[in-house]
Design a protein around this motif. Sequence first.
Motif, PDB file in Angstrom:
ATOM      1  N   ALA A 115      -0.531   7.584 -12.468  1.00  0.00           N
ATOM      2  CA  ALA A 115      -1.983   7.735 -12.580  1.00  0.00           C
ATOM      3  C   ALA A 115      -2.698   6.459 -12.133  1.00  0.00           C
ATOM      4  CB  ALA A 115      -2.367   8.077 -14.017  1.00  0.00           C
ATOM      5  N   VAL A 116      -2.205   5.307 -12.575  1.00  0.00           N
ATOM      6  CA  VAL A 116      -2.804   4.041 -12.142  1.00  0.00           C
ATOM      7  C   VAL A 116      -2.588   3.853 -10.645  1.00  0.00           C
ATOM      8  CG1 VAL A 116      -2.733   1.529 -12.386  1.00  0.00           C
ATOM      9  CG2 VAL A 116      -2.548   2.984 -14.415  1.00  0.00           C
ATOM     10  N   ASN A 117      -1.438   4.275 -10.153  1.00  0.00           N
ATOM     11  CA  ASN A 117      -1.139   4.172  -8.731  1.00  0.00           C
ATOM     12  C   ASN A 117      -2.137   4.969  -7.891  1.00  0.00           C
ATOM     13  OD1 ASN A 117       0.952   5.614  -6.388  1.00  0.00           O
ATOM     14  ND2 ASN A 117       0.702   3.413  -6.447  1.00  0.00           N
ATOM     15  N   LEU A 118      -2.488   6.162  -8.341  1.00  0.00           N
ATOM     16  CA  LEU A 118      -3.452   6.999  -7.614  1.00  0.00           C
ATOM     17  C   LEU A 118      -4.866   6.409  -7.671  1.00  0.00           C
ATOM     18  CD1 LEU A 118      -2.298  10.576  -8.709  1.00  0.00           C
ATOM     19  CD2 LEU A 118      -2.115   9.580  -6.417  1.00  0.00           C
ATOM     20  N   THR A 119      -5.165   5.715  -8.750  1.00  0.00           N
ATOM     21  CA  THR A 119      -6.503   5.143  -8.917  1.00  0.00           C
ATOM     22  C   THR A 119      -6.705   3.923  -8.036  1.00  0.00           C
ATOM     23  OG1 THR A 119      -6.469   5.907 -11.214  1.00  0.00           O
ATOM     24  CG2 THR A 119      -8.152   4.286 -10.639  1.00  0.00           C
ATOM     25  N   ASP A 120      -5.628   3.262  -7.671  1.00  0.00           N
ATOM     26  CA  ASP A 120      -5.720   2.018  -6.915  1.00  0.00           C
ATOM     27  C   ASP A 120      -6.045   2.301  -5.447  1.00  0.00           C
ATOM     28  OD1 ASP A 120      -5.529  -0.714  -6.341  1.00  0.00           O
ATOM     29  OD2 ASP A 120      -3.422  -0.519  -5.754  1.00  0.00           O
ATOM     30  N   GLY A 121      -7.313   2.675  -5.209  1.00  0.00           N
ATOM     31  CA  GLY A 121      -7.720   2.999  -3.852  1.00  0.00           C
ATOM     32  C   GLY A 121      -8.956   2.254  -3.381  1.00  0.00           C
ATOM     33  N   LEU A 122      -9.636   1.585  -4.320  1.00  0.00           N
ATOM     34  CA  LEU A 122     -10.829   0.808  -3.981  1.00  0.00           C
ATOM     35  C   LEU A 122     -10.683  -0.592  -4.572  1.00  0.00           C
ATOM     36  CD1 LEU A 122     -13.688   3.402  -4.689  1.00  0.00           C
ATOM     37  CD2 LEU A 122     -12.501   2.956  -2.530  1.00  0.00           C
ATOM     38  N   ASP A 123     -11.471  -1.517  -4.068  1.00  0.00           N
ATOM     39  CA  ASP A 123     -11.359  -2.915  -4.493  1.00  0.00           C
ATOM     40  C   ASP A 123     -11.708  -3.074  -5.978  1.00  0.00           C
ATOM     41  OD1 ASP A 123     -10.952  -3.091  -1.812  1.00  0.00           O
ATOM     42  OD2 ASP A 123     -12.755  -4.258  -1.359  1.00  0.00           O
ATOM     43  N   LEU A 126       2.162   0.668 -10.008  1.00  0.00           N
ATOM     44  CA  LEU A 126       3.217   1.394 -10.727  1.00  0.00           C
ATOM     45  C   LEU A 126       3.646   0.637 -11.979  1.00  0.00           C
ATOM     46  CD1 LEU A 126       5.528   2.750  -7.859  1.00  0.00           C
ATOM     47  CD2 LEU A 126       3.865   4.029  -9.224  1.00  0.00           C
ATOM     48  N   ALA A 127       3.737  -0.680 -11.863  1.00  0.00           N
ATOM     49  CA  ALA A 127       4.169  -1.500 -12.992  1.00  0.00           C
ATOM     50  C   ALA A 127       3.121  -1.517 -14.109  1.00  0.00           C
ATOM     51  CB  ALA A 127       4.452  -2.924 -12.515  1.00  0.00           C
ATOM     52  N   LEU A 128       1.859  -1.695 -13.741  1.00  0.00           N
ATOM     53  CA  LEU A 128       0.802  -1.770 -14.752  1.00  0.00           C
ATOM     54  C   LEU A 128       0.634  -0.444 -15.489  1.00  0.00           C
ATOM     55  CD1 LEU A 128      -1.872  -3.876 -12.843  1.00  0.00           C
ATOM     56  CD2 LEU A 128      -0.484  -4.608 -14.785  1.00  0.00           C
ATOM     57  N   GLY A 129       0.729   0.664 -14.750  1.00  0.00           N
ATOM     58  CA  GLY A 129       0.635   1.966 -15.401  1.00  0.00           C
ATOM     59  C   GLY A 129       1.759   2.172 -16.394  1.00  0.00           C
ATOM     60  N   ALA A 130       2.979   1.798 -16.004  1.00  0.00           N
ATOM     61  CA  ALA A 130       4.115   1.924 -16.907  1.00  0.00           C
ATOM     62  C   ALA A 130       3.945   1.024 -18.122  1.00  0.00           C
ATOM     63  CB  ALA A 130       5.407   1.579 -16.164  1.00  0.00           C
ATOM     64  N   ALA A 131       3.384  -0.168 -17.914  1.00  0.00           N
ATOM     65  CA  ALA A 131       3.164  -1.101 -19.018  1.00  0.00           C
ATOM     66  C   ALA A 131       2.217  -0.508 -20.060  1.00  0.00           C
ATOM     67  CB  ALA A 131       2.599  -2.417 -18.485  1.00  0.00           C
ATOM     68  N   LEU A 169      10.888  -3.103 -13.944  1.00  0.00           N
ATOM     69  CA  LEU A 169      11.640  -2.053 -13.254  1.00  0.00           C
ATOM     70  C   LEU A 169      10.719  -1.190 -12.401  1.00  0.00           C
ATOM     71  CD1 LEU A 169      14.205  -0.473 -12.645  1.00  0.00           C
ATOM     72  CD2 LEU A 169      13.866   0.807 -14.759  1.00  0.00           C
ATOM     73  N   PHE A 170       9.590  -0.790 -12.963  1.00  0.00           N
ATOM     74  CA  PHE A 170       8.640   0.007 -12.191  1.00  0.00           C
ATOM     75  C   PHE A 170       8.023  -0.837 -11.073  1.00  0.00           C
ATOM     76  CE2 PHE A 170       9.220   2.982 -15.502  1.00  0.00           C
ATOM     77  CZ  PHE A 170       8.715   4.202 -15.084  1.00  0.00           C
ATOM     78  N   GLY A 171       7.852  -2.132 -11.334  1.00  0.00           N
ATOM     79  CA  GLY A 171       7.372  -3.015 -10.289  1.00  0.00           C
ATOM     80  C   GLY A 171       8.358  -3.108  -9.135  1.00  0.00           C
ATOM     81  N   ALA A 172       9.656  -3.089  -9.467  1.00  0.00           N
ATOM     82  CA  ALA A 172      10.693  -3.141  -8.434  1.00  0.00           C
ATOM     83  C   ALA A 172      10.658  -1.887  -7.570  1.00  0.00           C
ATOM     84  CB  ALA A 172      12.065  -3.306  -9.077  1.00  0.00           C
ATOM     85  N   VAL A 173      10.433  -0.740  -8.209  1.00  0.00           N
ATOM     86  CA  VAL A 173      10.318   0.520  -7.451  1.00  0.00           C
ATOM     87  C   VAL A 173       9.136   0.435  -6.490  1.00  0.00           C
ATOM     88  CG1 VAL A 173       9.884   3.002  -7.616  1.00  0.00           C
ATOM     89  CG2 VAL A 173      11.365   1.884  -9.300  1.00  0.00           C
ATOM     90  N   GLY A 174       8.011  -0.065  -6.983  1.00  0.00           N
ATOM     91  CA  GLY A 174       6.833  -0.217  -6.133  1.00  0.00           C
ATOM     92  C   GLY A 174       7.049  -1.218  -5.027  1.00  0.00           C
ATOM     93  N   MET A 227       0.676  -6.060  -1.541  1.00  0.00           N
ATOM     94  CA  MET A 227       1.801  -6.470  -2.393  1.00  0.00           C
ATOM     95  C   MET A 227       1.399  -7.638  -3.303  1.00  0.00           C
ATOM     96  SD  MET A 227       5.043  -6.071   0.239  1.00  0.00           S
ATOM     97  CE  MET A 227       6.283  -6.270  -1.045  1.00  0.00           C
ATOM     98  N   GLY A 228       0.100  -7.796  -3.519  1.00  0.00           N
ATOM     99  CA  GLY A 228      -0.378  -8.845  -4.424  1.00  0.00           C
ATOM    100  C   GLY A 228      -0.020  -8.583  -5.874  1.00  0.00           C
ATOM    101  N   GLY A 229       0.450  -7.380  -6.170  1.00  0.00           N
ATOM    102  CA  GLY A 229       0.880  -7.072  -7.528  1.00  0.00           C
ATOM    103  C   GLY A 229       2.016  -7.960  -7.988  1.00  0.00           C
ATOM    104  N   ALA A 230       2.746  -8.541  -7.031  1.00  0.00           N
ATOM    105  CA  ALA A 230       3.824  -9.474  -7.394  1.00  0.00           C
ATOM    106  C   ALA A 230       3.260 -10.656  -8.176  1.00  0.00           C
ATOM    107  CB  ALA A 230       4.531  -9.956  -6.134  1.00  0.00           C
ATOM    108  N   LEU A 231       2.029 -11.069  -7.832  1.00  0.00           N
ATOM    109  CA  LEU A 231       1.365 -12.157  -8.554  1.00  0.00           C
ATOM    110  C   LEU A 231       1.094 -11.744 -10.000  1.00  0.00           C
ATOM    111  CD1 LEU A 231      -0.153 -14.898  -8.612  1.00  0.00           C
ATOM    112  CD2 LEU A 231      -2.187 -13.650  -7.843  1.00  0.00           C
TER     113      LEU A 231
END
Length: 360
Positions: free
Chosen positions: A190-198, A271-276, A107-112, A74-78
């Motif tokens: 799409a960005v959400n699916l990619t976020d699987g490695l550091d 989710l938020a970054l992809g929507a952005a 809004l997409f960040g809130a969903v995530g 949940m570091g995406g909040a930062l």
Amino acid sequence: MLLLLADFLAEFHSGFAVFQYLTLRGILGILTALLISLVLGPVLIRKLQVKQIGQAVRQDGPESHLSKSGTPTMGGALILLAISISTLLWGDLSNRYVWITLIVTLLFGAVGWVDDYRKVIEKNSRGLPARWKYFWQSVGGFGAAIVLYFSAQTPVETQLILPFFKDVVVELGIFYIVFTYFVIVGSSNAVNLTDGLDGLAIMPTVMVAAALAVFAYLTGNIKFAEYLLIPYVAGSGELIVFCGAIIGAGLGFLWFNTYPAQVFMGDVGSLALGAALGIVAVIVRQELVLLIMGGVFVMETVSVILQVASYKLTKRRIFRMAPIHHHFELKGWPEPRVIVRFWIMTVVLVLIGLATLKIR
């Protein structure tokens, strides 16, 4: 916010007029978001560790991932905090595009965030049910599309521009709303699916955002737009500040997310970054160029679609594991090799996207 202050002070000293320059405010947006991320990052990580907000790892994945179990998520909040503060500080708050992009992102960040909260805090492995996740994503996607469609001031704002062709456009009409919805929601997932490695998702996001900042600047300048034969969208240049905030926040987050990661962004970030990225591409009329520059995101998404379709139809898997970055891991590639090679691919694709400005 600070732009208003600078405008006021410019009446007393002409030097403050320098803050009218988009390029300067874009740079300041990057540095502000970067500083916020670097300063608040350790604080957030400690709080996540104390509250035991850790990532659950798939048991059927690569064995090297088992050690990541419990890593703060949940570091995406930062990232969202840094983007929001930086944009509000340096952006023109009278510009509708600034508010549209910021609201869609949050809004997409809130969903995530709700999805992450249910998975990590409530220990609900399903997270937010898919139907509700897509419902709220649809609300954000259709809402933004409708606002942009009915507030369009020129026909070009709802036309589909084909890269590499200077005189070929597609009149979308009311279909613009549906098309915009798919761009925003598709980019988010799409960005959400990619976020699987550091660091795998954040660095391509930074690179694509940087390229979109260039498109925003040129699209919002009538002289550059006419010279390059690209659409002129009045006010879109202000998005250079928003894109700069993404760059700064992303680089600051990468400081802690690089291999081996100290924190994961979670769905609240991806989710938020992809929507952005999707909403900015729509505003600057470069949806198809986003498809090119975000080729890594597209590849990850297509790999999942093909894997699911193949298994349902033939009971066979095309890849050892999807998304495709796990396929390469199971083939024996070390995680850093997968990450860096995907970054290199993104550099090449972003350069191709930028080349469409001249190759027409």
